[in-house]
Design a protein around this motif. Structure first.
Motif, PDB file in Angstrom:
ATOM      1  N   GLN A  74       0.838  -1.205   0.000  1.00 28.97           N
ATOM      2  CA  GLN A  74       0.000   0.000   0.000  1.00 28.97           C
ATOM      3  C   GLN A  74       0.873   1.254   0.000  1.00 28.97           C
ATOM      4  OE1 GLN A  74      -2.817  -0.144   3.241  1.00 28.97           O
ATOM      5  NE2 GLN A  74      -3.568  -2.145   2.602  1.00 28.97           N
ATOM      6  N   TYR A  75       1.974   1.195   0.718  1.00 33.37           N
ATOM      7  CA  TYR A  75       2.914   2.316   0.744  1.00 33.37           C
ATOM      8  C   TYR A  75       3.402   2.651  -0.664  1.00 33.37           C
ATOM      9  CZ  TYR A  75       7.089   5.047   1.821  1.00 33.37           C
ATOM     10  OH  TYR A  75       8.040   6.038   1.865  1.00 33.37           O
ATOM     11  N   ILE A  92     -10.603  -1.824  -1.716  1.00 35.76           N
ATOM     12  CA  ILE A  92     -10.967  -2.319  -0.387  1.00 35.76           C
ATOM     13  C   ILE A  92     -10.070  -3.487   0.006  1.00 35.76           C
ATOM     14  CG2 ILE A  92     -12.773  -3.501   0.935  1.00 35.76           C
ATOM     15  CD1 ILE A  92     -14.809  -1.810  -0.645  1.00 35.76           C
ATOM     16  N   VAL A  93      -9.911  -4.477  -0.880  1.00 37.90           N
ATOM     17  CA  VAL A  93      -9.162  -5.693  -0.550  1.00 37.90           C
ATOM     18  C   VAL A  93      -7.678  -5.413  -0.397  1.00 37.90           C
ATOM     19  CG1 VAL A  93      -8.489  -7.968  -1.402  1.00 37.90           C
ATOM     20  CG2 VAL A  93     -10.861  -7.230  -1.589  1.00 37.90           C
ATOM     21  N   ILE A  94      -7.101  -4.703  -1.345  1.00 38.51           N
ATOM     22  CA  ILE A  94      -5.652  -4.432  -1.307  1.00 38.51           C
ATOM     23  C   ILE A  94      -5.349  -3.258  -0.381  1.00 38.51           C
ATOM     24  CG2 ILE A  94      -3.628  -3.774  -2.678  1.00 38.51           C
ATOM     25  CD1 ILE A  94      -5.004  -5.196  -5.070  1.00 38.51           C
ATOM     26  N   GLY A  95      -6.219  -2.289  -0.378  1.00 40.36           N
ATOM     27  CA  GLY A  95      -5.993  -1.092   0.429  1.00 40.36           C
ATOM     28  C   GLY A  95      -5.277  -0.021  -0.366  1.00 40.36           C
ATOM     29  N   THR A  96      -5.396   1.201   0.094  1.00 37.31           N
ATOM     30  CA  THR A  96      -4.819   2.312  -0.660  1.00 37.31           C
ATOM     31  C   THR A  96      -3.923   3.230   0.157  1.00 37.31           C
ATOM     32  OG1 THR A  96      -6.820   3.612  -0.246  1.00 37.31           O
ATOM     33  CG2 THR A  96      -6.724   2.383  -2.323  1.00 37.31           C
ATOM     34  N   SER A  97      -3.874   3.022   1.462  1.00 37.25           N
ATOM     35  CA  SER A  97      -3.038   3.933   2.247  1.00 37.25           C
ATOM     36  C   SER A  97      -2.276   3.171   3.327  1.00 37.25           C
ATOM     37  CB  SER A  97      -3.883   5.040   2.890  1.00 37.25           C
ATOM     38  OG  SER A  97      -4.811   4.485   3.777  1.00 37.25           O
ATOM     39  N   PHE A  98      -0.996   3.433   3.393  1.00 34.38           N
ATOM     40  CA  PHE A  98      -0.130   2.806   4.388  1.00 34.38           C
ATOM     41  C   PHE A  98      -0.294   3.521   5.718  1.00 34.38           C
ATOM     42  CE2 PHE A  98       3.837   2.823   6.768  1.00 34.38           C
ATOM     43  CZ  PHE A  98       4.099   1.469   6.876  1.00 34.38           C
ATOM     44  N   GLU A  99      -0.416   2.741   6.774  1.00 37.23           N
ATOM     45  CA  GLU A  99      -0.488   3.273   8.136  1.00 37.23           C
ATOM     46  C   GLU A  99       0.344   2.385   9.047  1.00 37.23           C
ATOM     47  OE1 GLU A  99      -2.359   5.875   9.427  1.00 37.23           O
ATOM     48  OE2 GLU A  99      -3.279   6.451   7.527  1.00 37.23           O
TER      49      GLU A  99
END
Length: 133
Positions: A74-75, A92-99
């Motif tokens: 995601q990063y 949704i599944v892969i995600g879009t934002s690193f935290e």
């Protein structure tokens, strides 16, 4: 190596429904991002254990490494790199934002899994009349 376990499969279904309900109806700043991440590693673990006859710790560690890998991807904006940004399901599944805190949620979820499995094993030993050291 393959072994179907109904109780893990039922847990997988219940966790999946919970995750879908969180995604559809909650847009807060705690449950959706952090509890959702905590639960998703448990969901993945239960799914794997539904079909695979693998030990607890290696399965839990695999789920943790897999989750960390997705978070790192995601990063690097994997969704955009793959050209999937127009697909809501991919986002949704892969995600879009690193935290960074997501890594903590994954870790706590896996620790919870290991704790529950250890507790379940201890109860099983106690019921069979064996002593634990």
């Amino acid at each position: 190596m393959l072994k179907f376990r109904l109780h893990y499969f039922i847990a997988t279904i219940l966790l999946f429904i919970t995750e879908v309900l969180i995604a559809l109806f909650l847009n807060d700043e705690f449950i959706r991002p952090y509890v959702g991440d905590f639960l998703v590693v448990i969901l993945l673990y239960c799914f794997l254990r539904s079909f695979l006859n693998t030990a607890v710790l290696p399965t839990a560690l695999f789920v943790l490494v897999f989750s960390y890998t997705l978070e790192v991807l995601q990063y690097f904006n994997l969704v955009e790199l793959l050209g999937l940004q127009q697909y809501k399901l991919a986002r949704i599944v892969i995600g879009t934002s690193f935290e960074w805190i997501d890594l903590l949620a994954y870790t706590l979820g896996v620790l919870f899994i290991v704790y529950l499995e250890k507790t379940k094993t201890a109860r099983r030993w106690n019921r069979s009349g064996s002593q634990l050291s």
